[in-house]
Design an enzyme around this catalytic site. Sequence first.
Site, mmCIF file in Angstrom:
data_model
loop_
_atom_site.group_PDB
_atom_site.id
_atom_site.type_symbol
_atom_site.label_atom_id
_atom_site.label_comp_id
_atom_site.label_asym_id
_atom_site.label_seq_id
_atom_site.Cartn_x
_atom_site.Cartn_y
_atom_site.Cartn_z
ATOM 1 N N THR A 19 0.725 -1.401 0.008
ATOM 2 C CA THR A 19 0.029 -0.049 -0.029
ATOM 3 C C THR A 19 0.843 1.285 0.079
ATOM 4 O OG1 THR A 19 -1.743 -1.044 1.057
ATOM 5 C CG2 THR A 19 -1.953 1.297 1.230
ATOM 6 N N SER A 60 1.017 -7.213 -1.371
ATOM 7 C CA SER A 60 1.672 -8.596 -0.527
ATOM 8 C C SER A 60 0.776 -9.712 -0.625
ATOM 9 C CB SER A 60 1.979 -7.922 0.661
ATOM 10 O OG SER A 60 0.845 -7.706 1.698
ATOM 11 N N THR A 93 1.211 -4.791 3.957
ATOM 12 C CA THR A 93 1.042 -5.004 5.337
ATOM 13 C C THR A 93 0.284 -6.497 5.370
ATOM 14 O OG1 THR A 93 -1.452 -4.070 5.299
ATOM 15 C CG2 THR A 93 0.647 -2.752 6.031
ATOM 16 N N ASP A 94 -0.407 -6.992 4.478
ATOM 17 C CA ASP A 94 -1.222 -8.152 4.733
ATOM 18 C C ASP A 94 -0.295 -9.619 4.645
ATOM 19 O OD1 ASP A 94 -3.573 -6.739 3.816
ATOM 20 O OD2 ASP A 94 -3.911 -7.875 2.059
#
Length: 346
Positions: A19, A60, A93-94
Amino acid sequence: MAAGDAQARRIVVISTGGTIASRWQGTGFAADAPGREVLATASIPGGITSEVIDLFNVNSPRLTSAQQLTLLHTVHEVLADPGVDGIVVTHGTDTLEESAFLLDLHHHDPRPVVFTGAQKPLGAEGGDGPGNLYDALLTAATVRGLGVLVVFDGKVHAARGTVKTQTVAADAFADPSGTRVANVGFGKVSVLHRPERPEPLPLPAVVNSGSLPRIDMVMHHVDADPLFLEAAVEAGAQGIVLVATGAGNATPEFVAAVAAAIDRGVLVALTTRVAAGPVTEIYTHGGAVDLSAAGAILTGTLRAGQARSALLAVLLGESGQEARTKELRRVLGTDAAAVAAEGRAA
């Protein structure tokens, strides 16, 4: 150490997308900005010089184990230069928690590797990326001997145990079973405690992506049967993460399936879908008592994604089921008897 006290610290930023590098694509956001453009959004703390490596640029959820291993080897190559003082990895972040933990399992250098990212895309009004990147740079220039870290929203977390706890909020990461390592604010990093880490694993050999071990996850729920666990074994899985309920509980049918999988040489790691607390041997009739007796390895307070990272690291480094089982217990930092006692005391 305040920002102005960092004397000519050289920090390498490895950009992988996420992101923090995302822009509008017409129907949604996707990573496409190069690392130098991401870095340009942030102020650079005083006394720090930075340079960028564009490793890859993906959202990600699309990340592969092969890309994680490329990142791992790139970090080690960068740290081979004694003139480098630290590394910042910008990451989606995932799956950040999985990449950070995989790197931490192999990190043997006192210089830090600091993961960060954003919950709002590049250029968003009030975006969190620039502040997170500033804090990550400052942390990379300041701390030593803390392993791989995750910096988000003014907080510094150890890679081990830290997971994404918020889907969109800025305070995205935490260790639900532990405490953070440090705080960042007013131009300094305030260390609260030093995380315990097992002896790092040796760097795995570079392998062809087609030869990486298959590692699957299976979740227990009401009415669940071991169909998917058995299917994973038939599909050639060398490792399986069983995401159980409660303190690590399933059914007698799962116990039988786990025992059969282990008889075929599959490593089975037992975790839980509960956010916090240890996996521990309390219940029978398909609970962790029976799953452990069948050969499943309890993961303590580590959750599914990081349990899978541990399986990957061990499967790449060891041969033979006995050696792999012993090494997995070591890197997980879990002793069955100690964890069981902890659970009973709780």
